[in-house]
Each structure stands twice: as C-alpha cells, then as structure tokens.
Scaffold this motif. Structure first.
Motif, mmCIF file in Angstrom:
data_model
loop_
_atom_site.group_PDB
_atom_site.id
_atom_site.type_symbol
_atom_site.label_atom_id
_atom_site.label_comp_id
_atom_site.label_asym_id
_atom_site.label_seq_id
_atom_site.Cartn_x
_atom_site.Cartn_y
_atom_site.Cartn_z
ATOM 1 N N MET A 1 0.795 -1.219 0.000
ATOM 2 C CA MET A 1 0.000 0.000 0.000
ATOM 3 C C MET A 1 0.832 1.275 0.000
ATOM 4 S SD MET A 1 -3.311 -0.811 2.354
ATOM 5 C CE MET A 1 -4.038 0.715 1.742
ATOM 6 N N THR A 2 2.144 1.147 -0.183
ATOM 7 C CA THR A 2 3.010 2.331 -0.258
ATOM 8 C C THR A 2 2.605 3.206 -1.455
ATOM 9 O OG1 THR A 2 4.858 1.133 0.728
ATOM 10 C CG2 THR A 2 5.395 3.082 -0.550
ATOM 11 N N PRO A 3 2.499 4.530 -1.277
ATOM 12 C CA PRO A 3 2.788 5.324 -0.076
ATOM 13 C C PRO A 3 1.555 5.643 0.759
ATOM 14 C CG PRO A 3 2.501 6.795 -1.911
ATOM 15 C CD PRO A 3 2.287 5.398 -2.454
ATOM 16 N N TYR A 4 0.402 5.053 0.375
ATOM 17 C CA TYR A 4 -0.858 5.451 0.999
ATOM 18 C C TYR A 4 -0.929 5.081 2.474
ATOM 19 C CZ TYR A 4 -1.835 5.641 -3.974
ATOM 20 O OH TYR A 4 -1.759 5.908 -5.301
ATOM 21 N N TYR A 5 -0.436 3.891 2.806
ATOM 22 C CA TYR A 5 -0.477 3.454 4.193
ATOM 23 C C TYR A 5 0.346 4.395 5.069
ATOM 24 C CZ TYR A 5 -0.630 0.251 8.165
ATOM 25 O OH TYR A 5 -0.856 -0.295 9.407
ATOM 26 N N GLN A 6 1.543 4.721 4.616
ATOM 27 C CA GLN A 6 2.422 5.590 5.400
ATOM 28 C C GLN A 6 1.821 6.987 5.549
ATOM 29 O OE1 GLN A 6 3.250 3.598 2.946
ATOM 30 N NE2 GLN A 6 4.991 2.320 3.549
ATOM 31 N N GLU A 7 1.216 7.481 4.486
ATOM 32 C CA GLU A 7 0.626 8.813 4.562
ATOM 33 C C GLU A 7 -0.561 8.840 5.509
ATOM 34 O OE1 GLU A 7 -1.315 12.277 1.700
ATOM 35 O OE2 GLU A 7 -0.478 10.464 0.805
ATOM 36 N N ALA A 8 -1.395 7.822 5.446
ATOM 37 C CA ALA A 8 -2.566 7.770 6.316
ATOM 38 C C ALA A 8 -2.176 7.659 7.788
ATOM 39 C CB ALA A 8 -3.452 6.593 5.925
ATOM 40 N N HIS A 9 -1.006 7.058 8.064
ATOM 41 C CA HIS A 9 -0.563 6.846 9.439
ATOM 42 C C HIS A 9 0.500 7.839 9.889
ATOM 43 C CE1 HIS A 9 -2.563 2.984 8.742
ATOM 44 N NE2 HIS A 9 -2.594 2.842 10.048
ATOM 45 N N GLN A 10 0.736 8.866 9.100
ATOM 46 C CA GLN A 10 1.822 9.795 9.396
ATOM 47 C C GLN A 10 1.697 10.405 10.786
ATOM 48 O OE1 GLN A 10 2.137 12.967 6.554
ATOM 49 N NE2 GLN A 10 4.035 13.766 7.410
ATOM 50 N N ASP A 11 0.548 10.959 11.109
ATOM 51 C CA ASP A 11 0.355 11.568 12.427
ATOM 52 C C ASP A 11 0.383 10.521 13.535
ATOM 53 O OD1 ASP A 11 0.169 14.020 11.222
ATOM 54 O OD2 ASP A 11 -2.023 14.041 11.186
ATOM 55 N N PHE A 12 -0.166 9.349 13.232
ATOM 56 C CA PHE A 12 -0.177 8.258 14.205
ATOM 57 C C PHE A 12 1.239 7.856 14.584
ATOM 58 C CE2 PHE A 12 0.034 3.682 15.046
ATOM 59 C CZ PHE A 12 -0.868 3.549 16.094
ATOM 60 N N TYR A 13 2.101 7.706 13.585
ATOM 61 C CA TYR A 13 3.482 7.291 13.853
ATOM 62 C C TYR A 13 4.257 8.361 14.613
ATOM 63 C CZ TYR A 13 2.923 3.202 10.848
ATOM 64 O OH TYR A 13 2.517 2.006 10.300
ATOM 65 N N LYS A 14 4.005 9.611 14.328
ATOM 66 C CA LYS A 14 4.663 10.678 15.071
ATOM 67 C C LYS A 14 4.300 10.590 16.549
ATOM 68 C CE LYS A 14 4.998 14.090 11.330
ATOM 69 N NZ LYS A 14 4.500 15.404 10.844
ATOM 70 N N PHE A 15 3.040 10.335 16.809
ATOM 71 C CA PHE A 15 2.584 10.234 18.194
ATOM 72 C C PHE A 15 3.176 9.011 18.891
ATOM 73 C CE2 PHE A 15 -0.379 8.608 21.379
ATOM 74 C CZ PHE A 15 -0.531 9.718 22.196
ATOM 75 N N THR A 16 3.124 7.852 18.224
ATOM 76 C CA THR A 16 3.603 6.624 18.865
ATOM 77 C C THR A 16 5.120 6.637 19.062
ATOM 78 O OG1 THR A 16 3.648 5.509 16.701
ATOM 79 C CG2 THR A 16 1.674 5.233 18.060
ATOM 80 N N GLU A 17 5.840 7.347 18.201
ATOM 81 C CA GLU A 17 7.285 7.486 18.405
ATOM 82 C C GLU A 17 7.582 8.259 19.686
ATOM 83 O OE1 GLU A 17 8.777 9.284 14.887
ATOM 84 O OE2 GLU A 17 8.518 7.487 13.643
ATOM 85 N N LYS A 18 6.807 9.274 19.964
ATOM 86 C CA LYS A 18 6.970 10.031 21.203
ATOM 87 C C LYS A 18 6.653 9.154 22.415
ATOM 88 C CE LYS A 18 5.873 14.537 19.176
ATOM 89 N NZ LYS A 18 4.905 15.678 19.176
ATOM 90 N N VAL A 19 5.622 8.339 22.290
ATOM 91 C CA VAL A 19 5.255 7.431 23.383
ATOM 92 C C VAL A 19 6.379 6.440 23.644
ATOM 93 C CG1 VAL A 19 3.674 5.591 24.093
ATOM 94 C CG2 VAL A 19 2.775 7.650 22.987
ATOM 95 N N ALA A 20 6.956 5.902 22.567
ATOM 96 C CA ALA A 20 8.040 4.924 22.706
ATOM 97 C C ALA A 20 9.252 5.534 23.401
ATOM 98 C CB ALA A 20 8.418 4.385 21.336
ATOM 99 N N LEU A 21 9.554 6.794 23.111
ATOM 100 C CA LEU A 21 10.698 7.458 23.744
ATOM 101 C C LEU A 21 10.476 7.638 25.242
ATOM 102 C CD1 LEU A 21 11.542 10.183 21.064
ATOM 103 C CD2 LEU A 21 12.874 8.141 21.618
ATOM 104 N N LYS A 22 9.246 7.877 25.632
ATOM 105 C CA LYS A 22 8.929 8.051 27.045
ATOM 106 C C LYS A 22 9.094 6.746 27.815
ATOM 107 C CE LYS A 22 5.707 11.909 26.497
ATOM 108 N NZ LYS A 22 4.301 12.362 26.661
ATOM 109 N N ASN A 23 8.849 5.641 27.108
ATOM 110 C CA ASN A 23 8.952 4.340 27.770
ATOM 111 C C ASN A 23 10.386 3.822 27.758
ATOM 112 O OD1 ASN A 23 6.214 4.393 28.232
ATOM 113 N ND2 ASN A 23 5.699 3.218 26.400
#
Length: 220
Positions: free
Chosen positions: A198-220
């Motif tokens: 599904m590249t690039p559609y999957y990545q684009e649809a999840h762009q904001d989601f991944y930014k958020f989850t990356e921040k969560v991962a750093l906190k953990n």
C-alpha cells in the motif's frame, strides 16, 4: 466522494489506483468535534468516524463504507472479490474481528489514556490494565496463529479489505507504548507486506499516528 477519518481524507479513483489524498479540514476527535451538532446534521447522525458523503448519500462504519465503495465505485476487485468463497472468508475474518479485537483493543487503550472513562469499574487502573493486556496478548497470538500464513495476506495471495482493517487495528496498542509485534514474527512480516503493498498510501494515512507513537516509545 469524500471519506473522512480522524485526520485524513481520501478520494477513490479507478482500477489502476487505490486512493488519492485530497485537502479537507481535519476533525479533532480529542476536542469532540465529531460530537458537535453540525457534524451530526451534515455528516452522520451517529457522530462517528470514519464517515462518507457520496453525492449527498451519508454513511458511517468502516466495514460498511468499504463494502459500499466496492459495490458502487470502480475499485479493483481484489479488495473484496466477487468469488463467493473468497468473499465469505473475508467476511469470516471481519466477523471474528468485530467479536474479538475491535472493542478489546479500544478498551485497552482507553483504560490507560483515559482511566476516568472506566470509573464505574471498582478495580484499580493497574488491575484493569493488566487484565486487558493479557486479553490483547491472547488476541494477537490468535491472530498470528489462526489468520496469518507466511508470505500471504489474511485471505489468499492478494491484499483485501480484511488486511486494511486488521493492520490499522493491530497497530493501535502502540498508542500506549505496547509493541504488538514483539515475539510475533509472522504478524510483523505480514504487516510489512501490507505496508509495502500500500506504499505510499499506508504511510501517509498513518503519518500523524506514527509521530505520536514514536513520542510514546521514547517516554517508555
């Protein structure tokens, strides 16, 4: 036809493409914009996302929307094949998902992100989270064991709507810092196959989601 999700809108095109992104105002779910009277009046009376307005026809619920689009629009057949046995297998997965992971994954996230939403439960937040974590792990194990075959999609050799819905849901535990693919190599390989297809559609649809989850991962 416009399709609104929590923060992305896409336009569906002909058989040689899947989706194209179009500019459209975002819905801030955390601020309850989908609960406003305007959303109820002009988008959907159920005040849900995703939702669509197709030439004045309003519809909500992700599975229902996907099936409608496949029937009404010029969309590649592999997403929901006319072959009755393949279609039945896709429906079988969608029923399993609705009965098992859909509400469970959402509740698991809510228990940690918004513990006040579960205030009727007399147990501590830790006790509730532990219980739901065990249920989520069990569900992910079953998904990998019963639905994922090496090198294949959920139903056969071509991607279908079952894979889209499964992939988005499987990633959901990342919101609270849980890696759903840890110790599940088949599940991880399947998701990579979905992403690649599904590249690039999957990545684009999840762009904001991944930014958020990356921040969560750093906190953990």
């Amino acid at each position: 036809m416009k399709m609104g999700t929590s923060n992305k809108v896409f336009r569906f095109h002909g058989p040689d493409s899947i989706i194209r992104r179009i500019d459209y105002p975002k819905f801030r779910l955390s601020e309850g914009e989908h609960l406003a009277d305007g959303y109820k009046e002009y988008v959907t009376r159920f005040q849900q996302v995703p939702s669509i307005i197709d030439d004045g026809f309003k519809l909500s619920s992700g599975v229902t929307i996907l099936k409608y689009l496949i029937r009404e629009k010029l969309i590649p057949e592999h997403w929901y094949p006319r072959d009755t046995k393949l279609r039945a297998q896709i429906d079988e997965y969608l029923e399993w998902q609705a009965d098992n992971s859909s509400k469970l994954f959402n509740t698991f996230v809510v228990q940690q992100k918004y513990p006040e939403e579960a205030r009727r439960d007399q147990r501590s937040v830790g006790e509730r989270v532990q219980e739901y974590r065990q249920l989520v792990d069990s569900n992910l194990n079953q998904l990998e064991r019963d639905w994922i075959a090496p090198g294949r999609f959920i139903v056969g050799d071509r991607i279908t709507i079952a894979d889209i819905l499964a992939a988005c849901e499987v990633e959901q535990p990342k919101i609270v810092g849980v890696d759903p693919f840890e110790g599940r190599p088949k599940l991880a390989a399947w998701l990579e196959k979905v992403r690649y297809t599904m590249t690039p559609y999957y990545q684009e649809a999840h762009q904001d989601f991944y930014k958020f989850t990356e921040k969560v991962a750093l906190k953990n």
